[in-house]
Design a protein around this motif. Structure first.
Motif, short mmCIF file in Angstrom:
data_model
loop_
_atom_site.label_atom_id
_atom_site.label_comp_id
_atom_site.label_asym_id
_atom_site.label_seq_id
_atom_site.Cartn_x
_atom_site.Cartn_y
_atom_site.Cartn_z
N PRO A 115 12.14 9.10 -8.04
CA PRO A 115 12.62 8.27 -6.94
C PRO A 115 12.24 8.67 -5.36
O PRO A 115 12.35 9.90 -5.14
CB PRO A 115 14.14 8.07 -7.24
N PRO A 116 12.16 7.63 -4.78
CA PRO A 116 11.76 8.07 -3.22
C PRO A 116 13.31 8.23 -2.69
O PRO A 116 14.39 7.89 -3.43
CB PRO A 116 11.33 6.77 -2.51
N HIS A 117 13.41 8.65 -1.46
CA HIS A 117 14.67 8.87 -0.89
C HIS A 117 15.62 7.71 -0.87
O HIS A 117 14.79 6.47 -0.54
CB HIS A 117 14.77 9.55 0.57
N PRO A 118 16.70 7.53 -0.96
CA PRO A 118 17.36 6.43 -1.03
C PRO A 118 17.40 5.37 0.39
O PRO A 118 17.50 4.30 0.27
CB PRO A 118 19.04 6.63 -1.33
N ASP A 119 17.34 6.04 1.43
CA ASP A 119 17.13 5.61 2.55
C ASP A 119 15.75 4.67 2.71
O ASP A 119 15.85 3.76 3.23
CB ASP A 119 17.29 6.65 3.87
N ASN A 120 14.68 5.36 2.25
CA ASN A 120 13.47 4.49 2.13
C ASN A 120 13.56 3.28 1.22
O ASN A 120 13.19 2.28 1.69
CB ASN A 120 12.37 5.38 1.58
N LEU A 121 14.41 3.52 0.06
CA LEU A 121 14.58 2.15 -0.78
C LEU A 121 15.44 1.34 -0.10
O LEU A 121 15.21 -0.13 -0.37
CB LEU A 121 15.12 2.77 -2.14
N HIS A 122 16.41 1.75 0.68
CA HIS A 122 17.09 0.66 1.30
C HIS A 122 16.43 -0.01 2.53
O HIS A 122 16.53 -1.31 2.75
CB HIS A 122 18.29 1.59 2.35
N ALA A 123 15.43 0.66 3.20
CA ALA A 123 14.70 0.16 4.27
C ALA A 123 13.73 -0.85 3.67
O ALA A 123 13.50 -2.10 4.13
CB ALA A 123 13.76 1.23 4.80
N LEU A 124 13.18 -0.68 2.33
CA LEU A 124 12.27 -1.64 1.64
C LEU A 124 13.04 -2.86 1.04
O LEU A 124 12.53 -3.93 1.08
CB LEU A 124 11.68 -0.96 0.23
N TYR A 125 14.30 -2.58 0.72
CA TYR A 125 15.02 -3.68 0.36
C TYR A 125 15.44 -4.44 1.52
O TYR A 125 15.42 -5.97 1.45
CB TYR A 125 16.49 -3.07 -0.48
N ARG A 126 15.90 -4.01 2.55
CA ARG A 126 16.18 -4.87 3.78
C ARG A 126 14.99 -5.52 4.30
O ARG A 126 15.10 -6.64 4.86
CB ARG A 126 16.87 -4.08 5.06
N ASP A 127 13.68 -5.07 4.11
CA ASP A 127 12.47 -5.52 4.83
C ASP A 127 11.70 -6.73 3.97
O ASP A 127 11.00 -7.42 4.33
CB ASP A 127 11.62 -4.46 5.30
N ALA A 128 12.18 -6.68 2.72
CA ALA A 128 11.43 -7.29 1.64
C ALA A 128 11.82 -8.90 2.05
O ALA A 128 12.67 -9.43 2.40
CB ALA A 128 11.88 -7.35 0.32
N GLN A 129 10.74 -9.73 2.33
CA GLN A 129 10.76 -11.45 2.30
C GLN A 129 10.91 -12.09 1.36
O GLN A 129 11.51 -12.87 1.27
CB GLN A 129 9.29 -11.71 3.05
N ASP A 130 10.22 -11.59 0.19
CA ASP A 130 10.44 -12.33 -1.18
C ASP A 130 11.70 -11.98 -2.10
O ASP A 130 12.21 -10.76 -1.79
CB ASP A 130 9.15 -11.79 -1.98
N PRO A 131 12.52 -12.74 -2.37
CA PRO A 131 13.76 -12.85 -2.91
C PRO A 131 13.98 -11.89 -4.19
O PRO A 131 14.59 -11.13 -4.30
CB PRO A 131 14.43 -14.00 -3.01
N VAL A 132 12.81 -12.14 -4.94
CA VAL A 132 12.71 -11.62 -6.23
C VAL A 132 12.28 -9.77 -5.98
O VAL A 132 12.93 -9.05 -6.52
CB VAL A 132 11.92 -11.98 -7.33
N GLU A 133 11.16 -9.62 -4.88
CA GLU A 133 11.30 -8.39 -4.67
C GLU A 133 12.40 -7.72 -3.86
O GLU A 133 12.61 -6.48 -4.40
CB GLU A 133 10.00 -8.30 -3.86
N ARG A 134 13.07 -8.34 -3.13
CA ARG A 134 14.18 -7.76 -2.58
C ARG A 134 15.21 -7.26 -3.73
O ARG A 134 15.87 -6.31 -3.60
CB ARG A 134 14.75 -8.78 -1.64
N ALA A 135 15.35 -8.17 -4.64
CA ALA A 135 16.31 -7.81 -5.73
C ALA A 135 15.90 -6.63 -6.36
O ALA A 135 16.91 -5.85 -6.82
CB ALA A 135 16.66 -9.04 -6.76
N ARG A 136 14.72 -6.54 -6.67
CA ARG A 136 14.15 -5.24 -7.30
C ARG A 136 14.41 -4.09 -6.59
O ARG A 136 14.92 -2.99 -7.17
CB ARG A 136 12.60 -5.39 -7.41
N TRP A 137 14.05 -4.01 -5.10
CA TRP A 137 14.58 -2.92 -4.40
C TRP A 137 15.95 -2.75 -4.20
O TRP A 137 16.42 -1.59 -4.08
CB TRP A 137 13.83 -3.22 -2.64
N HIS A 138 16.64 -3.72 -4.01
CA HIS A 138 17.99 -3.57 -4.17
C HIS A 138 18.62 -2.83 -5.35
O HIS A 138 19.57 -1.81 -5.13
CB HIS A 138 18.86 -4.90 -3.85
N ALA A 139 18.04 -3.33 -6.52
CA ALA A 139 18.71 -2.62 -7.92
C ALA A 139 18.03 -0.98 -7.74
O ALA A 139 18.95 -0.28 -8.25
CB ALA A 139 17.80 -3.11 -8.94
N LEU A 140 17.07 -0.90 -7.32
CA LEU A 140 16.45 0.64 -7.30
C LEU A 140 17.28 1.59 -6.28
O LEU A 140 17.50 2.56 -6.59
CB LEU A 140 15.00 0.73 -6.94
#
Length: 172
Positions: A17-42
């Motif tokens: 897994p990448p660093h949790p801060d990187n996952l959090h940034a990907l989660y916050r920056d995602a425009q697509d709601p499905v992609e955002r939910a995936r990053w949030h879960a990870l």
């Protein structure tokens, strides 16, 4: 995977897994709601939450969370942004060119009687599409395009026109 009656499912964990801060940034920056939910879960999984906790927090099933983890473990970060697996739904009943032709037809008087009724609209759509169209579907498309079906004002069959004119004069 078949499990014995009392056998537990193997623990599913994120591989590399990448660093949790990187996952959090990907989660916050995602425009697509499905992609955002995936990053949030990870992100939640990478910060130590269990699959049942993540599922409850996000409002998804544990199966969905497990699917996200499997996709990440097999395809990496690219699998989270791959939207080929999304359900795009059915194409609309009216293709864009038919929608525009219908809009233009509705803006002019109806060729037969001047009024666009729901039945007239359904007939027009049936001719263009080559299959029957239910009047309720024609009505929904009229509303979607910003039109309302027109109906003549109701008149009493036994009314006397002269009496009506006299009433108008006396009521003013």
């Amino acid at each position: 995977m078949q499990l014995a009656k009392h056998q537990r499912r193997p623990r599913l964990e994120l591989k590399n897994p990448p660093h949790p801060d990187n996952l959090h940034a990907l989660y916050r920056d995602a425009q697509d709601p499905v992609e955002r939910a995936r990053w949030h879960a990870l992100w939640l999984l990478a910060t130590g939450h269990s699959i049942p906790e993540v599922a409850k927090t996000l409002g998804y099933s544990q199966r969905w969370v497990r699917t996200v983890v499997h996709r990440y473990n097999q395809g990496g970060m690219e699998a989270m942004t791959d939207l080929r697996h999304r359900n795009r739904g059915k194409p609309p009943l009216l293709p864009p060119e038919v929608q525009e032709a219908f809009r233009q037809a509705l803006s002019a008087p109806h060729p037969r009687d001047g009024l666009w009724t729901i039945r007239n609209a359904a007939e027009w759509l049936s001719e263009r599409l080559g299959r029957p169209v239910d009047p309720r579907r024609a009505w929904s498309w009229m509303k979607r395009l910003g039109f309302a079906p027109l109906r003549p004002r109701p008149r009493h069959r036994g009314q006397d026109p002269e009496e009506g004119e006299e009433f108008k004069k006396n009521s003013s």
